[in-house]
Design a protein around this motif. Structure first.
Motif, PDB file in Angstrom:
ATOM      1  N   VAL A 175       0.860  -1.185   0.000  1.00 31.09           N
ATOM      2  CA  VAL A 175       0.000   0.000   0.000  1.00 31.09           C
ATOM      3  C   VAL A 175       0.897   1.236   0.000  1.00 31.09           C
ATOM      4  O   VAL A 175       1.888   1.299   0.731  1.00 31.09           O
ATOM      5  CB  VAL A 175      -0.978  -0.010   1.195  1.00 31.09           C
ATOM      6  CG1 VAL A 175      -0.265  -0.070   2.535  1.00 31.09           C
ATOM      7  CG2 VAL A 175      -1.930   1.185   1.138  1.00 31.09           C
ATOM      8  N   LEU A 176       0.555   2.201  -0.868  1.00 30.55           N
ATOM      9  CA  LEU A 176       1.419   3.358  -1.087  1.00 30.55           C
ATOM     10  C   LEU A 176       0.597   4.627  -1.275  1.00 30.55           C
ATOM     11  O   LEU A 176      -0.587   4.569  -1.597  1.00 30.55           O
ATOM     12  CB  LEU A 176       2.269   3.188  -2.356  1.00 30.55           C
ATOM     13  CG  LEU A 176       2.979   1.907  -2.685  1.00 30.55           C
ATOM     14  CD1 LEU A 176       2.081   0.966  -3.451  1.00 30.55           C
ATOM     15  CD2 LEU A 176       4.222   2.191  -3.520  1.00 30.55           C
ATOM     16  N   THR A 177       1.289   5.754  -1.142  1.00 32.34           N
ATOM     17  CA  THR A 177       0.688   7.024  -1.509  1.00 32.34           C
ATOM     18  C   THR A 177       0.581   7.109  -3.039  1.00 32.34           C
ATOM     19  O   THR A 177       1.101   6.265  -3.768  1.00 32.34           O
ATOM     20  CB  THR A 177       1.515   8.196  -0.968  1.00 32.34           C
ATOM     21  OG1 THR A 177       2.869   8.055  -1.425  1.00 32.34           O
ATOM     22  CG2 THR A 177       1.482   8.235   0.553  1.00 32.34           C
ATOM     23  N   ASN A 178      -0.069   8.162  -3.516  1.00 35.30           N
ATOM     24  CA  ASN A 178      -0.514   8.218  -4.910  1.00 35.30           C
ATOM     25  C   ASN A 178       0.628   8.209  -5.932  1.00 35.30           C
ATOM     26  O   ASN A 178       0.693   7.330  -6.801  1.00 35.30           O
ATOM     27  CB  ASN A 178      -1.384   9.473  -5.090  1.00 35.30           C
ATOM     28  CG  ASN A 178      -2.305   9.385  -6.288  1.00 35.30           C
ATOM     29  OD1 ASN A 178      -2.081   8.630  -7.212  1.00 35.30           O
ATOM     30  ND2 ASN A 178      -3.353  10.186  -6.265  1.00 35.30           N
ATOM     31  N   LEU A 179       1.528   9.175  -5.858  1.00 35.95           N
ATOM     32  CA  LEU A 179       2.596   9.251  -6.857  1.00 35.95           C
ATOM     33  C   LEU A 179       3.513   8.042  -6.794  1.00 35.95           C
ATOM     34  O   LEU A 179       3.855   7.444  -7.821  1.00 35.95           O
ATOM     35  CB  LEU A 179       3.399  10.544  -6.671  1.00 35.95           C
ATOM     36  CG  LEU A 179       4.574  10.738  -7.630  1.00 35.95           C
ATOM     37  CD1 LEU A 179       4.104  10.740  -9.078  1.00 35.95           C
ATOM     38  CD2 LEU A 179       5.313  12.034  -7.313  1.00 35.95           C
ATOM     39  N   GLN A 180       3.920   7.662  -5.587  1.00 27.42           N
ATOM     40  CA  GLN A 180       4.769   6.481  -5.454  1.00 27.42           C
ATOM     41  C   GLN A 180       4.040   5.242  -5.963  1.00 27.42           C
ATOM     42  O   GLN A 180       4.635   4.372  -6.618  1.00 27.42           O
ATOM     43  CB  GLN A 180       5.183   6.305  -4.001  1.00 27.42           C
ATOM     44  CG  GLN A 180       6.076   7.431  -3.485  1.00 27.42           C
ATOM     45  CD  GLN A 180       6.256   7.415  -1.984  1.00 27.42           C
ATOM     46  OE1 GLN A 180       5.930   6.438  -1.316  1.00 27.42           O
ATOM     47  NE2 GLN A 180       6.770   8.506  -1.426  1.00 27.42           N
ATOM     48  N   GLY A 181       2.749   5.149  -5.692  1.00 24.50           N
ATOM     49  CA  GLY A 181       1.962   4.014  -6.154  1.00 24.50           C
ATOM     50  C   GLY A 181       1.836   3.974  -7.664  1.00 24.50           C
ATOM     51  O   GLY A 181       1.826   2.900  -8.276  1.00 24.50           O
ATOM     52  N   ASP A 182       1.736   5.140  -8.283  1.00 23.38           N
ATOM     53  CA  ASP A 182       1.665   5.214  -9.743  1.00 23.38           C
ATOM     54  C   ASP A 182       2.930   4.632 -10.359  1.00 23.38           C
ATOM     55  O   ASP A 182       2.882   3.820 -11.295  1.00 23.38           O
ATOM     56  CB  ASP A 182       1.484   6.678 -10.143  1.00 23.38           C
ATOM     57  CG  ASP A 182       1.046   6.851 -11.589  1.00 23.38           C
ATOM     58  OD1 ASP A 182       0.848   5.846 -12.290  1.00 23.38           O
ATOM     59  OD2 ASP A 182       0.896   8.010 -12.017  1.00 23.38           O
ATOM     60  N   ILE A 183       4.064   5.028  -9.826  1.00 21.28           N
ATOM     61  CA  ILE A 183       5.346   4.568 -10.367  1.00 21.28           C
ATOM     62  C   ILE A 183       5.558   3.077 -10.094  1.00 21.28           C
ATOM     63  O   ILE A 183       5.918   2.307 -10.987  1.00 21.28           O
ATOM     64  CB  ILE A 183       6.495   5.399  -9.761  1.00 21.28           C
ATOM     65  CG1 ILE A 183       6.361   6.865 -10.193  1.00 21.28           C
ATOM     66  CG2 ILE A 183       7.855   4.836 -10.158  1.00 21.28           C
ATOM     67  CD1 ILE A 183       7.224   7.824  -9.419  1.00 21.28           C
ATOM     68  N   VAL A 184       5.303   2.661  -8.862  1.00 28.43           N
ATOM     69  CA  VAL A 184       5.551   1.263  -8.491  1.00 28.43           C
ATOM     70  C   VAL A 184       4.607   0.320  -9.231  1.00 28.43           C
ATOM     71  O   VAL A 184       5.002  -0.790  -9.623  1.00 28.43           O
ATOM     72  CB  VAL A 184       5.431   1.086  -6.959  1.00 28.43           C
ATOM     73  CG1 VAL A 184       5.393  -0.387  -6.577  1.00 28.43           C
ATOM     74  CG2 VAL A 184       6.608   1.772  -6.268  1.00 28.43           C
ATOM     75  N   SER A 185       3.367   0.735  -9.448  1.00 26.35           N
ATOM     76  CA  SER A 185       2.443  -0.159 -10.138  1.00 26.35           C
ATOM     77  C   SER A 185       2.860  -0.369 -11.599  1.00 26.35           C
ATOM     78  O   SER A 185       2.710  -1.479 -12.138  1.00 26.35           O
ATOM     79  CB  SER A 185       1.007   0.369 -10.054  1.00 26.35           C
ATOM     80  OG  SER A 185       0.896   1.661 -10.593  1.00 26.35           O
ATOM     81  N   ASP A 186       3.408   0.655 -12.241  1.00 27.60           N
ATOM     82  CA  ASP A 186       3.918   0.445 -13.595  1.00 27.60           C
ATOM     83  C   ASP A 186       5.167  -0.434 -13.581  1.00 27.60           C
ATOM     84  O   ASP A 186       5.372  -1.251 -14.488  1.00 27.60           O
ATOM     85  CB  ASP A 186       4.240   1.786 -14.253  1.00 27.60           C
ATOM     86  CG  ASP A 186       3.013   2.416 -14.909  1.00 27.60           C
ATOM     87  OD1 ASP A 186       1.883   2.032 -14.528  1.00 27.60           O
ATOM     88  OD2 ASP A 186       3.176   3.292 -15.771  1.00 27.60           O
ATOM     89  N   LEU A 187       6.002  -0.279 -12.549  1.00 29.05           N
ATOM     90  CA  LEU A 187       7.146  -1.171 -12.398  1.00 29.05           C
ATOM     91  C   LEU A 187       6.671  -2.626 -12.307  1.00 29.05           C
ATOM     92  O   LEU A 187       7.215  -3.516 -12.968  1.00 29.05           O
ATOM     93  CB  LEU A 187       7.942  -0.791 -11.154  1.00 29.05           C
ATOM     94  CG  LEU A 187       9.219  -1.567 -10.827  1.00 29.05           C
ATOM     95  CD1 LEU A 187      10.163  -0.704 -10.014  1.00 29.05           C
ATOM     96  CD2 LEU A 187       8.931  -2.847 -10.043  1.00 29.05           C
ATOM     97  N   CYS A 188       5.641  -2.851 -11.497  1.00 31.35           N
ATOM     98  CA  CYS A 188       5.115  -4.217 -11.334  1.00 31.35           C
ATOM     99  C   CYS A 188       4.530  -4.746 -12.636  1.00 31.35           C
ATOM    100  O   CYS A 188       4.623  -5.942 -12.935  1.00 31.35           O
ATOM    101  CB  CYS A 188       4.063  -4.244 -10.230  1.00 31.35           C
ATOM    102  SG  CYS A 188       4.729  -4.003  -8.570  1.00 31.35           S
ATOM    103  N   ALA A 189       3.916  -3.854 -13.425  1.00 34.55           N
ATOM    104  CA  ALA A 189       3.392  -4.284 -14.720  1.00 34.55           C
ATOM    105  C   ALA A 189       4.524  -4.822 -15.594  1.00 34.55           C
ATOM    106  O   ALA A 189       4.371  -5.822 -16.305  1.00 34.55           O
ATOM    107  CB  ALA A 189       2.684  -3.125 -15.414  1.00 34.55           C
ATOM    108  N   GLY A 190       5.676  -4.150 -15.523  1.00 36.08           N
ATOM    109  CA  GLY A 190       6.819  -4.623 -16.291  1.00 36.08           C
ATOM    110  C   GLY A 190       7.292  -6.004 -15.878  1.00 36.08           C
ATOM    111  O   GLY A 190       7.818  -6.758 -16.694  1.00 36.08           O
ATOM    112  N   LEU A 191       7.067  -6.374 -14.627  1.00 41.61           N
ATOM    113  CA  LEU A 191       7.501  -7.685 -14.135  1.00 41.61           C
ATOM    114  C   LEU A 191       6.669  -8.821 -14.713  1.00 41.61           C
ATOM    115  O   LEU A 191       7.139  -9.958 -14.794  1.00 41.61           O
ATOM    116  CB  LEU A 191       7.412  -7.731 -12.607  1.00 41.61           C
ATOM    117  CG  LEU A 191       8.210  -6.679 -11.823  1.00 41.61           C
ATOM    118  CD1 LEU A 191       7.995  -6.869 -10.334  1.00 41.61           C
ATOM    119  CD2 LEU A 191       9.693  -6.747 -12.172  1.00 41.61           C
TER     120      LEU A 191
END
Length: 484
Positions: free
Chosen positions: A225-241
């Motif tokens: 669980v993350l704040t908005n901007l960090q979550g935006d970046i991390v979720s795209d990172l996870c998509a790449g995985l």
């Protein structure tokens, strides 16, 4: 039948939405669609928020929006339709599930490392308020809003998701080592709420450390669980995985209205060619079916999708290039043809559909969320932001004329670093300073004290912004300058 609002979107949106709705129809999903007008073409018709009034009314009546990717016009001073929709309807939690899909080859799937990460991102606060100002010709500022009630909403939702998933671990991701007040508030809310879920192991990690560990050992994470901007970046990172944004579903969850959408863009370069991959939108639709209680229908479609991918069937953006790629329509048709077949890995099971009745309340006024235990608030001082190219000592000489025993001048900072008293000549300056006046312990000031001081300083400097310094229950809740 459950009525939902559907917005086809821009670019490839209409094509992939048609494919997904064809799959829903073939699966006999008990849905009825109200098509609404949203997106770039609605902006172009003169609707500044990207939706018609009729669309807004329909969505607020039905409570569910299923939408394709949408483009916000560039250079027209308008806000993102995607962010506007999430914020307007208080869809405070963005849930994205990233799982290994057999047939979608990645570094981790080839290594036999399974990924099953659920990212819960705060969805309406942080820098996404888009509250920005230019203070001087060289300095711009963006306000980052983190609220205790908003943090508690999304964090509690994340713990509920972890409980439903029977997660072994939930991790709060933050940058509280630097942003001690904003991310500190988010982290403290997480730690308080963790006490309500003793059966779930709860921990936290700094966001940069998470990113390093996520690309080296993603299998160790479960729910984050993350704040908005960090979550935006991390979720795209996870998509790449797991293969890219073409396999990234998204659910925007609110108490009254929910939005289900693919997170990828409109891909205008391939729009109209019928070659786009509909998987992300289909996975988002499956999440919507589950949300609506149509769990058996969702499992039927998901098993067919997983089986299809296992067979090596693919669109042009992924898969074995030896196997001919299918277009959007034919890819959807193969999924339909595979209804009733079970994948070798990850087969879904579910009880019979139990449709949920969506009831959106008629509201007479806006809801205000507020801490249940209000704090004692005391004014402790004030920061004046000024536009100046003077040296720190020269500014301090002027400001000191207005320093008093009850509200003395404390320091000057530039880009957050103290430059008076003390400081270093190697600190490079810009044309925006912060002048801090802070009351000594035991002294009290009022808003009028600050207004009077503002009036005096305004005769000396161009004041670009003012921030009051606050104490809550006797604790200072404002940051120090670097080096203070």
């Amino acid at each position: 039948m459950i009525e939902i609002a559907v917005a086809k979107g821009d670019g490839i949106g209409p094509e992939i939405m048609e494919a997904v709705l064809d799959i829903f129809k073939a699966a006999e999903a008990p849905l009825q669609y109200e098509f609404v007008e949203m997106g770039k073409w609605v902006f172009d018709k003169g609707f500044g928020n990207g939706m018609t009034p009729e669309a807004k009314t329909t969505i607020e009546k039905l409570g569910i929006l299923f939408k394709g990717p949408m483009e916000t016009p560039k250079g027209k001073g308008v806000k993102s339709i995607n962010v506007t929709a999430r914020k307007t309807w208080n869809t405070y939690a963005n849930k994205r599930t990233f799982q290994t899909l057999h047939g979608v080859n990645t570094v981790f799937s080839k290594a036999g490392i399974p990924i099953d990460v659920t990212v819960v991102r705060e969805n309406i606060e942080d820098t996404y308020g888009g509250i920005e100002h230019q203070l001087t010709e060289d300095v711009a500022i963006s306000r980052r809003l983190i609220t205790r009630p908003g943090s508690e909403q999304v964090i509690r939702y994340a713990f509920e998701i972890a409980r439903q998933k029977k997660a072994r671990r939930i991790t709060c991701v933050h940058k509280a080592n630097i942003m001690k007040i904003t991310d500190g508030m988010f982290l403290n809310a997480f730690r308080r709420i963790a006490g309500e879920y003793p059966e779930i192991a709860a921990d936290d990690i700094i966001v940069d450390d998470l990113c390093m560990k996520m690309v080296t050992r993603p299998e160790t994470f479960d729910v984050v669980v993350l704040t908005n901007l960090q979550g935006d970046i991390v979720s795209d990172l996870c998509a790449g995985l797991v293969g890219g944004l073409g396999f990234a579903p998204s659910a925007n969850i609110g108490d009254n209205i929910c939005i289900f959408e693919a997170v990828h863009g409109t891909a205008p370069d391939i729009a109209g060619k019928n070659i786009a991959n509909p998987t992300a939108l289909l996975l988002s639709g499956i999440a919507m079916l589950q949300h609506l209680g149509l769990t058996a229908t969702a499992a039927k479609i998901e098993n067919a999708l997983l089986y299809t991918l296992e067979q090596g069937i693919h669109t042009g953006d992924f898969g074995d290039k030896i196997i001919p790629a299918l277009n959007t329509t034919d890819f959807a048709a193969r999924i339909i043809a595979n209804f009733g077949k079970q994948p070798n890995a990850g087969a879904r099971t579910a009880a019979a559909d139990q449709p949920v009745k969506i009831e959106v309340p008629v509201l007479k006024e806006n809801q205000l969320i507020h801490s249940s235990e209000p704090a004692t608030k005391t004014l402790a001082g004030v920061d004046f932001f000024i536009d100046s190219t003077l040296q720190p000592a020269a500014i301090a000489d002027i400001a000191q004329k207005y320093s008093t025993d009850s509200l003395p001048l404390i320091n000057l900072s530039n880009r957050g670093t103290q430059v008076w008293p003390g400081g270093s000549k190697f600190t490079v300056l810009v044309d925006s300073y912060t002048i801090r006046f802070e009351a000594p312990e035991g002294k009290t000031i009022t808003q009028q004290t600050i207004i009077d001081l503002y009036t005096k300083l305004a005769g000396e400097f161009q004041i670009t912004s003012v921030e009051t310094l606050l104490e809550l229950n006797g604790q200072k809740v404002y940051s120090l300058a670097q080096g203070q």
